[in-house]
Design a protein around this motif. Structure first.
Motif, PDB file in Angstrom:
ATOM      1  N   UNK A 191     -17.074   0.085  -8.508  1.00 38.33           N
ATOM      2  CA  UNK A 191     -16.856  -1.240  -9.075  1.00 38.33           C
ATOM      3  C   UNK A 191     -15.395  -1.460  -9.449  1.00 38.33           C
ATOM      4  N   UNK A 192     -14.773  -0.431 -10.032  1.00 32.95           N
ATOM      5  CA  UNK A 192     -13.352  -0.575 -10.398  1.00 32.95           C
ATOM      6  C   UNK A 192     -12.485  -0.783  -9.163  1.00 32.95           C
ATOM      7  N   UNK A 193     -12.847  -0.111  -8.074  1.00 33.91           N
ATOM      8  CA  UNK A 193     -12.073  -0.281  -6.842  1.00 33.91           C
ATOM      9  C   UNK A 193     -12.185  -1.720  -6.338  1.00 33.91           C
ATOM     10  N   UNK A 194     -13.344  -2.344  -6.533  1.00 30.54           N
ATOM     11  CA  UNK A 194     -13.503  -3.740  -6.135  1.00 30.54           C
ATOM     12  C   UNK A 194     -12.636  -4.652  -6.994  1.00 30.54           C
ATOM     13  N   UNK A 195     -12.587  -4.382  -8.280  1.00 31.81           N
ATOM     14  CA  UNK A 195     -11.759  -5.214  -9.162  1.00 31.81           C
ATOM     15  C   UNK A 195     -10.284  -5.091  -8.784  1.00 31.81           C
ATOM     16  N   UNK A 196      -9.853  -3.881  -8.494  1.00 40.25           N
ATOM     17  CA  UNK A 196      -8.468  -3.664  -8.093  1.00 40.25           C
ATOM     18  C   UNK A 196      -8.178  -4.353  -6.763  1.00 40.25           C
ATOM     19  N   UNK A 197      -9.119  -4.233  -5.838  1.00 42.62           N
ATOM     20  CA  UNK A 197      -8.949  -4.878  -4.536  1.00 42.62           C
ATOM     21  C   UNK A 197      -8.882  -6.395  -4.687  1.00 42.62           C
ATOM     22  N   UNK A 210       0.932 -21.281  -3.189  1.00 39.20           N
ATOM     23  CA  UNK A 210       2.087 -21.850  -3.879  1.00 39.20           C
ATOM     24  C   UNK A 210       2.183 -21.550  -5.351  1.00 39.20           C
ATOM     25  N   UNK A 211       1.391 -20.599  -5.823  1.00 39.55           N
ATOM     26  CA  UNK A 211       1.424 -20.230  -7.246  1.00 39.55           C
ATOM     27  C   UNK A 211       2.189 -18.928  -7.426  1.00 39.55           C
ATOM     28  N   UNK A 212       2.914 -18.829  -8.508  1.00 42.42           N
ATOM     29  CA  UNK A 212       3.802 -17.692  -8.763  1.00 42.42           C
ATOM     30  C   UNK A 212       3.003 -16.424  -9.077  1.00 42.42           C
ATOM     31  N   UNK A 213       3.048 -15.418  -8.210  1.00 43.36           N
ATOM     32  CA  UNK A 213       2.281 -14.192  -8.458  1.00 43.36           C
ATOM     33  C   UNK A 213       2.786 -13.396  -9.659  1.00 43.36           C
ATOM     34  N   UNK A 214       4.016 -13.649 -10.108  1.00 47.53           N
ATOM     35  CA  UNK A 214       4.518 -12.961 -11.300  1.00 47.53           C
ATOM     36  C   UNK A 214       3.671 -13.296 -12.525  1.00 47.53           C
ATOM     37  N   UNK A 215       3.011 -14.448 -12.488  1.00 51.18           N
ATOM     38  CA  UNK A 215       2.234 -14.894 -13.644  1.00 51.18           C
ATOM     39  C   UNK A 215       0.925 -14.138 -13.816  1.00 51.18           C
ATOM     40  N   UNK A 216       0.522 -13.393 -12.797  1.00 53.84           N
ATOM     41  CA  UNK A 216      -0.734 -12.646 -12.910  1.00 53.84           C
ATOM     42  C   UNK A 216      -0.637 -11.574 -13.991  1.00 53.84           C
ATOM     43  N   UNK A 217       0.452 -10.821 -13.978  1.00 51.29           N
ATOM     44  CA  UNK A 217       0.639  -9.790 -15.007  1.00 51.29           C
ATOM     45  C   UNK A 217       0.746 -10.425 -16.385  1.00 51.29           C
ATOM     46  N   UNK A 218       1.373 -11.601 -16.459  1.00 52.76           N
ATOM     47  CA  UNK A 218       1.509 -12.281 -17.751  1.00 52.76           C
ATOM     48  C   UNK A 218       0.144 -12.679 -18.305  1.00 52.76           C
ATOM     49  N   UNK A 219      -0.751 -13.119 -17.425  1.00 46.14           N
ATOM     50  CA  UNK A 219      -2.093 -13.470 -17.886  1.00 46.14           C
ATOM     51  C   UNK A 219      -2.787 -12.256 -18.483  1.00 46.14           C
ATOM     52  N   UNK A 245      -1.998  -4.734 -15.419  1.00 43.00           N
ATOM     53  CA  UNK A 245      -0.643  -5.262 -15.627  1.00 43.00           C
ATOM     54  C   UNK A 245       0.353  -4.511 -14.746  1.00 43.00           C
ATOM     55  N   UNK A 246       0.253  -3.201 -14.742  1.00 47.43           N
ATOM     56  CA  UNK A 246       1.175  -2.388 -13.933  1.00 47.43           C
ATOM     57  C   UNK A 246       0.994  -2.661 -12.442  1.00 47.43           C
ATOM     58  N   UNK A 247      -0.263  -2.729 -12.004  1.00 46.50           N
ATOM     59  CA  UNK A 247      -0.534  -2.985 -10.591  1.00 46.50           C
ATOM     60  C   UNK A 247       0.000  -4.350 -10.160  1.00 46.50           C
ATOM     61  N   UNK A 248      -0.327  -5.366 -10.932  1.00 45.98           N
ATOM     62  CA  UNK A 248       0.052  -6.730 -10.568  1.00 45.98           C
ATOM     63  C   UNK A 248       1.565  -6.907 -10.556  1.00 45.98           C
ATOM     64  N   UNK A 249       2.235  -6.262 -11.497  1.00 39.92           N
ATOM     65  CA  UNK A 249       3.699  -6.314 -11.518  1.00 39.92           C
ATOM     66  C   UNK A 249       4.275  -5.672 -10.262  1.00 39.92           C
TER      67      UNK A 249
END
Length: 268
Positions: A191-197, A210-219, A245-249
């Motif tokens: 399940x965790x692998x699915x969330x990461x994927x 067109x949305x800024x992917x940098x904002x994912x870690x901020x969320x 947070x680390x992955x998304x960054x």
């Protein structure tokens, strides 16, 4: 009986493989779209009947608008990478439901719900796109069907063990430990692998939309700031906030590069 179980298991392992277009990896999926989608659609409709759907508000309209943009971006990527028609059986739908739970979810086939409780964490359209990308990614990668398949395989394993083990003492040990071992050692990591994927795929398609992917870690920093107790990561169905947070960054630059292939170089 042993031969029957072995035959079933081997058969399922051979026929239940499907390629994830975003990773190129084979996935374990016993349920074709034609079987699981109608069930999911019916369950979704029943959920909407039983809950308060928010309509006619700017937030509800934003959920729909963002969902359409993300699904369109996913289709663009799939068409460009050799998967035309991949989404032909999907019936995308996006609803906002009045509920203070901080959550959103997606059923197989593209049926998505946002709870009003997650909107303060999202803050704006880009925050909604982060969550929407993640949920759409679950649908694109058939994660719901894969989890059902894994659950069935787990049940087959339990039955096989009870058939194969004749010693009563060892059978008791097996029955006492199988659930915990298979859950902690297999199902939870699965399940965790699915969330990461879904995080990684979602980041990519939100950028193409067109949305800024940098904002994912901020969320996820805002999610972490909410506080509250969470189980250790190895006992959870989801990666920890820090892991996400680390992955998304780390993944955001690659998501921007992927978006650039579609002419998207500026982001909301």
């Amino acid at each position: 009986m042993k031969k029957v179980l072995l035959t079933i298991t081997v058969f399922l392992s051979v026929v239940a493989c499907k390629t994830n277009p975003f990773t190129g990896k084979s996935t374990f999926n016993m349920f074709p779209n034609s079987q699981i989608f109608p069930m999911a659609f019916a369950e979704y409709d029943q959920f909407l009947t039983d809950n308060k759907v928010v309509t006619g508000t700017s937030e509800a309209q934003m959920i729909t608008n963002v969902g359409q943009k993300i699904a369109s971006a996913a289709e663009r990527w799939l068409n460009a990478n050799g998967y035309p028609g991949y989404l032909k059986d999907y019936k995308w739908e996006y609803n906002l439901v009045q509920d203070e739970t901080v959550n959103a979810w997606c059923m197989p086939g593209g049926k998505i719900v946002f709870y009003t409780g997650i909107l303060p964490i999202c803050q704006d359209e880009t925050g909604i796109a982060v969550v929407m990308g993640h949920e759409v990614a679950h649908a694109l990668a058939d994660h719901g069907a894969q989890r059902m398949s894994a659950g069935m395989a787990q049940q087959i394993g339990a039955v096989a063990g009870n058939v194969a083990i004749k010693n009563e003492q060892w059978l008791n040990v097996f029955n006492q430990s199988y659930g915990v071992v298979s859950s902690v050692g297999v199902m939870l990591p699965f399940n965790r692998s699915h969330e990461t994927e879904a995080d990684r795929i979602g980041l990519q398609i939100m950028a193409i939309a067109g949305y800024n992917p940098d904002e994912a870690a901020e969320l996820w920093k805002r999610m972490k700031a909410r506080g509250g107790q969470a189980p250790p990561e190895f006992l959870s169905t989801h990666p920890s906030n820090d892991t996400r947070i680390n992955n998304l960054t780390a993944w955001a630059p690659a998501a921007k590069q992927e978006a650039a292939k579609f002419g998207v170089t500026t982001f909301k």
